[in-house]
Design an enzyme around this catalytic site. Structure first.
Site, mmCIF file in Angstrom:
data_model
loop_
_atom_site.group_PDB
_atom_site.id
_atom_site.type_symbol
_atom_site.label_atom_id
_atom_site.label_comp_id
_atom_site.label_asym_id
_atom_site.label_seq_id
_atom_site.Cartn_x
_atom_site.Cartn_y
_atom_site.Cartn_z
ATOM 1 N N ARG A 170 -11.540 4.774 7.969
ATOM 2 C CA ARG A 170 -12.100 3.666 8.752
ATOM 3 C C ARG A 170 -12.818 2.672 7.857
ATOM 4 N NH1 ARG A 170 -16.563 7.630 11.397
ATOM 5 N NH2 ARG A 170 -17.528 8.188 9.439
ATOM 6 N N SER A 208 -13.009 12.951 5.948
ATOM 7 C CA SER A 208 -13.695 14.230 6.164
ATOM 8 C C SER A 208 -13.566 14.695 7.613
ATOM 9 C CB SER A 208 -15.158 14.149 5.746
ATOM 10 O OG SER A 208 -15.806 13.103 6.398
ATOM 11 N N ASN A 236 -14.660 5.005 -2.469
ATOM 12 C CA ASN A 236 -15.214 4.255 -1.354
ATOM 13 C C ASN A 236 -16.048 5.116 -0.405
ATOM 14 O OD1 ASN A 236 -15.109 2.075 0.913
ATOM 15 N ND2 ASN A 236 -14.173 3.903 1.821
ATOM 16 N N TYR A 264 -30.146 5.336 0.470
ATOM 17 C CA TYR A 264 -28.914 4.574 0.328
ATOM 18 C C TYR A 264 -28.994 3.667 -0.907
ATOM 19 C CZ TYR A 264 -25.034 1.453 1.431
ATOM 20 O OH TYR A 264 -23.871 0.712 1.362
#
Lengths: 431, 251
Positions: free
Chosen positions: B21, B43, B96, B161
């Site tokens: 996605r 995953s 990614n 993050y």
């Protein structure tokens, strides 16, 4: 131990070694050791499969030897009996002569293997009146100049060439070459029954007997360097006992002092000391201030008593047989393993060199080693990550030595071999 | 020269992590349209993976999908082995796979930190290592790590993050240095806020503030980033290495 003391080693003892240890992640601060284990100041426990290059046959800090040292120091007995009769040295020499077997008569006591080797070489020269020495390619007898003159080619000897004259090299295990070399009338052949640093390679069966006969036919002596193979390492007290061929001169070191004190011995056959040094003017021309000091000899007596015990050696052989069985079953036939040799608790695993570019010294940023095999060091590194201390052989970086204390347990052998197998699989799967 | 010859990635074999996605899926489709064979892992999102697979195949490209976590070394090794078995190699890796959680520091547990750091930074390391084994043997390839504006500039972003994406920048530089000798380039593409990106979990007023400060006055699109990603890994970008490129509309 103060952390700054370790930094002091890095600054004042061997800076490049310290840098390499840091680069390779092997700069742990070991603070305690017992039996087969070393512990860092952070409490990390490592199993020792180097054992002081064969010095720690009874393990680190064996309690009986530590106690013997303590008791001796507290006894008030002189440590140095220079120019005196030394009873402790006398006792040790007597026991060594008895242990070595019929034909042996005297023991010169000193502080290190290379000293004992040099003592043997000088004894041979003085006893025979000759100068030449024959030695084998791939040897490692020590790094002082006389022993160094018998060193294998490479970085250990190159900076010091030219070394002593009249030292002649023959191929390892080559009786024909020996016979030719003996024609020149040397004083002795100096040889190791197993060249540990050349990848743990043993003399061919029957070589010692033939070599001794050839030496004697030519009036030369056979000097056997058992600094690393002696004191129970191969399952017998001395490796030569397995072939039943006693040398004229036997060199012992390392485990003779139990890993607690520096102690070495040159045990010589009947009449040799007299021929070499048999009058008051010559009897001390080869000497050592601390050779035969009573502290070292007391510890040596204790070490010898334990290592020579038939029960101890039986147990060593039984556990070593299990190690050999485990290696044969799990490691010897691995695709990466070119050769797996073990005798008693002395062994070597020789690895095939890989062909993946990222398993090279250049990729690891150590171009100075680029010409050397890398797989042995890689296995050592992987074992170290599992807290197993191991090392390659000095003259054969493809070979990882197997050299634990002789008190290693079967469980420790099982864990070691399992780790070896897993890491060999890892290397094969990632390269 | 026809259109086929102008395709940036003609004949290249690509692995994209996190392709089910978002940006990963967009990259897979773009790379397929540029002539590459595209493999990707996911995953959990089997449905998304199926859509990506179909979209890549619709471009005429070969496609493979694998259910494997970037944190599972054995699964990564198995996936790489399967791709190399099918296509004889992997020329390009796009790291990614990533995640974020909108957590301010006081509400962030150590386990949250570990999760985001693991997926974003460790996952990139593990995937790179799995693929580099073959790339180094074949002496050629390209790796593109997807970083973030949050790992480079002072903007509002969850601490874990931002830290993980800064780690990806560092990994890019170090890896570029280590593997350049094998003719492998490693670069990092650091997008700002994108439609359908991880930043979409921001509160509305924060999003408006961000757009207000962007010269182009909007967030980026997945297609824009995917198109530039294709150039970055192509042979036309032969001299850029170890670089982190911001793509943020001019913040």
């Amino acid at each position: 131990m103060n952390p700054s003391a370790y930094q002091a080693f890095a600054r004042h003892v061997n800076p490049p070694l310290a840098r390499y240890l840091a680069l390779s992640g092997r700069d742990q601060r070991f603070a305690r050791a017992s039996a087969c284990e070393m512990e860092t100041d952070a409490g990390e426990v490592y199993t020792d499969w180097i054992a002081g290059f064969g010095s720690l046959n009874l393990g680190h800090n064996p309690p009986a030897l530590v106690e013997a040292a303590r008791a001796h120091l507290a006894s008030g007995v002189p440590n140095l009996f220079l120019e005196c009769l030394n009873p402790v040295a006398g006792l040790l020499a007597e026991r060594l002569v008895q242990a070595a077997g019929p034909g042996f008569a005297t023991a010169y006591l000193c502080n290190s293997g290379t000293e004992a080797v040099e003592a043997a070489v000088k004894l041979a020269m003085a006893a025979t009146g000759r100068r030449g020495i024959v030695y084998c390619e791939g040897a490692y007898h020590g790094t002082t100049l006389g022993s160094l003159s018998m060193m294998a080619d490479g970085e250990y000897r190159a900076p010091f060439e030219p070394l002593l004259p009249h030292f002649r090299r023959i191929p390892f295990g080559d009786l024909d070459a020996l016979a030719t070399a003996l024609d020149a009338g040397p004083a002795a052949l100096v040889i190791e029954p197993i060249q540990v640093e050349k990848g743990v390679r043993a003399l061919p069966g029957g070589f010692l007997a033939r070599a001794k006969a050839l030496c004697h036919d030519h009036g030369a002596l056979l000097i056997l360097d058992e600094a690393q193979t002696g004191m129970g390492r191969t399952g017998s007290l001395f490796a030569f006992q397995e072939e039943g061929v006693a040398p004229d001169v036997l060199v012992l070191a390392k485990a003779l002092g139990g890993g607690v004190v520096p102690l070495a011995a040159m045990v010589a056959g009947e009449g040799l000391f007299e021929r070499a040094y048999g009058d008051p003017l010559r009897c001390e021309i080869h000497n050592s201030t601390f050779g035969g000091n009573s502290l070292a000899c007391q510890v040596g007596l204790e070490a010898l008593a334990r290592l020579a015990s038939p029960e101890f050696l039986d147990d060593v052989r039984a556990r070593a047989a299990e190690l050999a069985r485990l290696l044969e079953a799990q490691v010897a036939h691995h695709p990466l393993v070119e050769r797996c040799f073990v005798k008693g608790f002395l062994g070597g695993i020789r690895l095939r060199e890989g062909d993946h570019p990222w398993f090279t010294w250049s990729h690891w940023g150590m171009d100075e080693f680029a010409a050397r095999p890398a797989m042995g060091a890689l296995l050592v590194h992987r074992l170290h990550r599992r807290r197993i201390l191991a090392q390659v052989c000095a003259h054969d970086w493809s070979s990882v030595r197997i050299e634990p204390p002789l008190v290693v347990t079967v469980a420790q052998c099982q864990a070691f071999v399992a780790a070896l197998r897993e890491e060999l699989d890892w290397i094969a799967g990632h390269g | 020269m026809n259109a086929r010859d102008r395709r940036l990635l003609e004949g290249k074999r690509v692995l994209v992590t996190g392709g089910s996605r978002g940006l990963g899926s967009a990259i897979c489709k773009e790379f397929g349209s540029q002539g590459a064979s595209v493999a990707f892992n996911y995953s959990n999102d089997a449905e998304g993976a199926a859509k990506t697979l179909a979209a890549v195949e619709a471009t005429g490209a070969r496609a493979l999908a694998f259910r494997a976590s970037v944190l599972d070394e054995a699964a990564l090794a198995s996936m790489v082995k399967d791709i190399e078995g099918a296509w004889e190699g992997i020329d390009i890796l796009v790291n990614n796979a990533g995640m974020s959680q909108p957590l301010p520091l006081p509400l962030m547990e150590p386990s949250d930190w570990d999760l985001v750091m693991d997926v974003n930074a460790k996952g990139s390391f593990l995937a790179a290592r799995a693929v580099l084994r073959g790339m180094i043997r074949r002496r050629g390839g390209a790796i593109l790590n997807i970083g973030s504006l949050a790992g480079i500039r002072l903007i509002e972003a969850p601490a874990h993050y931002a830290a993980s994406k800064a780690a990806v920048k560092g990994l890019t530089q170090s890896l570029a240095k280590e593997v350049a000798r094998y003719n492998i380039r490693v670069n990092c593409l650091a997008p700002g806020l994108l439609e359908d990106g991880v930043g979409q979990s921001l509160p509305e007023h924060r999003l408006e503030e961000y757009v207000r400060h962007t010269a182009l006055g909007r967030v980026g699109t997945l297609a824009e980033v995917a198109a530039f990603a294709a150039f970055l890994v192509s042979a036309r970008n032969s001299y850029m290495n170890g670089e982190t490129i911001l793509m943020d509309g001019g913040l």
